[in-house]
Design a protein around this motif. Structure first.
Motif, mmCIF file in Angstrom:
data_model
loop_
_atom_site.group_PDB
_atom_site.id
_atom_site.type_symbol
_atom_site.label_atom_id
_atom_site.label_comp_id
_atom_site.label_asym_id
_atom_site.label_seq_id
_atom_site.Cartn_x
_atom_site.Cartn_y
_atom_site.Cartn_z
ATOM 1 N N THR A 36 47.531 -26.313 -30.295
ATOM 2 C CA THR A 36 47.271 -27.258 -31.383
ATOM 3 C C THR A 36 46.788 -28.596 -30.835
ATOM 4 O OG1 THR A 36 49.620 -27.839 -31.463
ATOM 5 C CG2 THR A 36 48.847 -26.184 -33.029
ATOM 6 N N ARG A 39 43.102 -28.320 -29.967
ATOM 7 C CA ARG A 39 42.298 -28.358 -31.195
ATOM 8 C C ARG A 39 42.190 -29.779 -31.735
ATOM 9 N NH1 ARG A 39 42.475 -23.951 -35.015
ATOM 10 N NH2 ARG A 39 41.293 -25.444 -36.251
ATOM 11 N N ALA A 61 45.185 -28.483 -41.259
ATOM 12 C CA ALA A 61 44.291 -27.330 -41.087
ATOM 13 C C ALA A 61 44.594 -26.600 -39.777
ATOM 14 C CB ALA A 61 42.837 -27.791 -41.122
ATOM 15 N N SER A 64 47.837 -24.725 -40.176
ATOM 16 C CA SER A 64 47.622 -23.584 -41.053
ATOM 17 C C SER A 64 46.951 -22.445 -40.288
ATOM 18 C CB SER A 64 46.770 -24.016 -42.247
ATOM 19 O OG SER A 64 46.534 -22.932 -43.101
ATOM 20 N N ASP A 65 45.945 -22.769 -39.491
ATOM 21 C CA ASP A 65 45.284 -21.755 -38.659
ATOM 22 C C ASP A 65 46.276 -21.114 -37.698
ATOM 23 O OD1 ASP A 65 42.867 -22.265 -39.876
ATOM 24 O OD2 ASP A 65 42.019 -23.379 -38.181
ATOM 25 N N ARG A 66 47.098 -21.947 -37.061
ATOM 26 C CA ARG A 66 48.091 -21.431 -36.121
ATOM 27 C C ARG A 66 49.057 -20.483 -36.825
ATOM 28 N NH1 ARG A 66 52.632 -25.240 -34.185
ATOM 29 N NH2 ARG A 66 53.214 -24.692 -36.287
ATOM 30 N N ARG A 68 48.490 -18.692 -39.484
ATOM 31 C CA ARG A 68 47.788 -17.446 -39.795
ATOM 32 C C ARG A 68 47.690 -16.552 -38.558
ATOM 33 N NH1 ARG A 68 44.725 -20.547 -43.357
ATOM 34 N NH2 ARG A 68 43.184 -21.058 -41.771
#
Length: 98
Positions: A36, A39, A61, A64-66, A68
């Motif tokens: 994270t 990113r 965001a 949230s990606d992590r 998922r």
């Protein structure tokens, strides 16, 4: 222990002029893994003058990606276990006993 990447996020947020408390919260509480943090650093290096709202939105965001990705890996592990049961049967059960 604070990772080098998280400390770098903290320093970069400070350099962009954000309040110290916000920088600490983002870098050490939410963006606290190398994935994270990397990113977030990519985002911060691309944006010259982001607002607090934009940085927080990007943080959400990224998280949230992590989440998922973590969920996808859990589902893949569960599917692999189910496939093994289908192929080999339940562990400790011998069909010849029946």
């Amino acid at each position: 222990m604070i990772s080098e990447k998280c400390a770098e996020v903290y320093k970069e947020l400070l350099a962009k002029g954000f309040q110290e408390s916000l920088c600490r919260e983002i870098a050490y509480k939410y963006v606290n893994t190398d994935y994270t943090a990397t990113r977030m650093l990519g985002y911060l290096y691309r944006r010259s003058d982001p607002t607090e709202e934009e940085v927080v939105d990007e943080m959400i965001a990224i998280l949230s990606d992590r989440d998922r990705i973590v969920q996808k890996h859990r589902l893949e592990e569960a599917q692999a276990a189910m496939n093994q049961v289908i192929r080999e049967g339940l562990p400790g059960r011998n069909d010849e006993d029946e």
